[in-house]
Motif scaffolding. Sequence first.
Motif, PDB file in Angstrom:
ATOM      1  N   CYS A 105     105.356  75.722  53.794  1.00 42.07           N
ATOM      2  CA  CYS A 105     106.478  75.601  53.971  1.00 42.07           C
ATOM      3  C   CYS A 105     107.953  75.962  52.571  1.00 42.07           C
ATOM      4  O   CYS A 105     108.734  76.908  52.760  1.00 42.07           O
ATOM      5  CB  CYS A 105     107.069  73.706  54.007  1.00 42.07           C
ATOM      6  SG  CYS A 105     108.735  73.640  54.021  1.00 42.07           S
ATOM      7  N   LYS A 134     115.511  77.000  50.436  1.00 41.40           N
ATOM      8  CA  LYS A 134     115.299  76.131  51.059  1.00 41.40           C
ATOM      9  C   LYS A 134     116.528  75.448  51.504  1.00 41.40           C
ATOM     10  O   LYS A 134     117.079  74.857  51.259  1.00 41.40           O
ATOM     11  CB  LYS A 134     114.101  74.966  50.594  1.00 41.40           C
ATOM     12  CG  LYS A 134     112.968  74.864  50.117  1.00 41.40           C
ATOM     13  CD  LYS A 134     112.263  76.213  51.824  1.00 41.40           C
ATOM     14  CE  LYS A 134     112.152  74.666  53.161  1.00 41.40           C
ATOM     15  NZ  LYS A 134     110.989  75.768  53.810  1.00 41.40           N
ATOM     16  N   HIS A 275     107.685  73.336  62.334  1.00 38.41           N
ATOM     17  CA  HIS A 275     108.518  72.303  62.468  1.00 38.41           C
ATOM     18  C   HIS A 275     109.573  71.661  63.655  1.00 38.41           C
ATOM     19  O   HIS A 275     109.865  70.566  63.848  1.00 38.41           O
ATOM     20  CB  HIS A 275     110.093  73.462  61.801  1.00 38.41           C
ATOM     21  CG  HIS A 275     109.768  73.520  60.948  1.00 38.41           C
ATOM     22  ND1 HIS A 275     109.411  74.774  60.225  1.00 38.41           N
ATOM     23  CD2 HIS A 275     110.356  73.785  59.648  1.00 38.41           C
ATOM     24  CE1 HIS A 275     109.007  75.175  59.442  1.00 38.41           C
ATOM     25  NE2 HIS A 275     109.779  74.586  58.212  1.00 38.41           N
ATOM     26  N   GLU A 301     102.931  76.344  59.471  1.00 40.17           N
ATOM     27  CA  GLU A 301     103.047  76.040  58.033  1.00 40.17           C
ATOM     28  C   GLU A 301     101.903  75.016  57.016  1.00 40.17           C
ATOM     29  O   GLU A 301     100.861  74.521  58.042  1.00 40.17           O
ATOM     30  CB  GLU A 301     103.980  74.847  57.332  1.00 40.17           C
ATOM     31  CG  GLU A 301     105.448  75.360  57.875  1.00 40.17           C
ATOM     32  CD  GLU A 301     106.028  74.771  57.419  1.00 40.17           C
ATOM     33  OE1 GLU A 301     107.228  75.108  56.669  1.00 40.17           O
ATOM     34  OE2 GLU A 301     106.104  73.401  56.926  1.00 40.17           O
ATOM     35  N   ASP A 312     107.870  68.872  53.320  1.00 35.75           N
ATOM     36  CA  ASP A 312     107.077  68.501  55.016  1.00 35.75           C
ATOM     37  C   ASP A 312     105.737  68.321  55.590  1.00 35.75           C
ATOM     38  O   ASP A 312     105.013  69.479  55.760  1.00 35.75           O
ATOM     39  CB  ASP A 312     107.941  70.154  55.539  1.00 35.75           C
ATOM     40  CG  ASP A 312     109.481  70.201  56.288  1.00 35.75           C
ATOM     41  OD1 ASP A 312     109.920  69.197  56.117  1.00 35.75           O
ATOM     42  OD2 ASP A 312     109.076  71.427  57.055  1.00 35.75           O
ATOM     43  N   GLN A 315     103.764  68.082  58.147  1.00 34.02           N
ATOM     44  CA  GLN A 315     103.484  68.854  59.416  1.00 34.02           C
ATOM     45  C   GLN A 315     102.355  70.150  58.709  1.00 34.02           C
ATOM     46  O   GLN A 315     101.564  70.513  59.658  1.00 34.02           O
ATOM     47  CB  GLN A 315     104.412  69.408  59.620  1.00 34.02           C
ATOM     48  CG  GLN A 315     105.688  70.546  58.771  1.00 34.02           C
ATOM     49  CD  GLN A 315     106.826  69.861  59.675  1.00 34.02           C
ATOM     50  OE1 GLN A 315     107.255  69.233  59.784  1.00 34.02           O
ATOM     51  NE2 GLN A 315     107.319  71.809  59.003  1.00 34.02           N
TER      52      GLN A 315
HETATM   53 MN    MN Z   1     109.355  73.731  56.223  1.00 36.50          MN
END
Ligand code: MN
Length: 347
Positions: A105, A134, A275, A301, A312, A315
């Motif tokens: 990420c 980010k 995402h 990711e 994140d 995920q």
């Molecule tokens: Mn991310």
Amino acid sequence: MIIVMSTRATEKDISSVMEMLEERGYGHHISRGVERTLIGAIGTPDGEKQSMAEKLMTIPGVERVVPILRPYKLVSREHQEETSVVYIGDAAFGRGKVGVIAGPCTVETEEQTLEAARAVKQAGAVCLRGGAFKPRTSPYDFQGLGEDALKILATAREETGLPVLTEARDVRHVDLVAEYADAMQIGARNMQNYDLLHSAGQSGIPVLLKRGLSATVEEWLKAAEYVAASGNLNIILCERGIRTFETITRFTLDLSSMVAAKQEPHLPIIVDPSHSTGHHSLVRPMTMAAVAAGADGVMIEVHPHPDRALCDNVQQLTPRNFQRLMERLQKLANALDVDLQAVPGKE
Ligand code: MN
Ligand code: PEP
């Protein structure tokens, strides 16, 4: 308007068309096909189209002038019938070429990024992703390492040979990202940041344009048109899930819109199953579904230690799970007769 040149049109005829457009203050975009050249006129007001078309028809070599009815022009199949192949470095997206973009990420440290880069390369990814700037919903969350992250990505490219993709969150980041990266991401939260779209279009590097959280396909394609109208048709669209009433997944991966959208623009479209679902266990099935449905690539990711990731973490896939995903995906690609361009294990 699209000006269709005849197969016998000369370079002088093509220049005459462009000169006429320039004299009236209109932009143009030229596509040279094997047989004929098409010139897209940019910025012709609706009220002037008819008289302009009549004038253009007097230039030798002009076969037809076609008014474009869609609100997006340069990215439409009326402008270019065949799907474009867009390259990030050597990685191709579109027309049977399916590319897997993978990486963390966000760039946290050189060690973490290099570990992720080696793992995704080993498993067959063709492009490395990693966030330097980010877009975080909370101002208290990690915002990225900025230029230091870009340097780390450049080191990872040097070591693995993978081209790199990273996000420009603001107009002020565009030059810096273009200096270090092979492609620039415009994130979902910025899909309608028109100044950023314009700058990204002028950057000269390919643009990956994510769909906004609550954007319709038409709004998404109009956003792509901003990039195209700024002089860059190297655009890859990315469906990354939209906001719906459903909360079991982070967003709702809108695969049917991805398929419907593919019929409209000539641009390649990829899918972000990370995402959109927000959970590592859903990434593999939705990757399979996306590629089976015709996506031109996926962006996934991957973190060497998701449990320690700064954002994140739920995920992100472990390198091992990403490797498994790639093995399955290769089988699917073989069955579909599409080219993953990946030779797993190749250094
Ligand atoms: Mn991310
Ligand atoms: C990302 O890809 O790093 C990202 C933040 O995605 P999105 O803009 O789709 O939320």
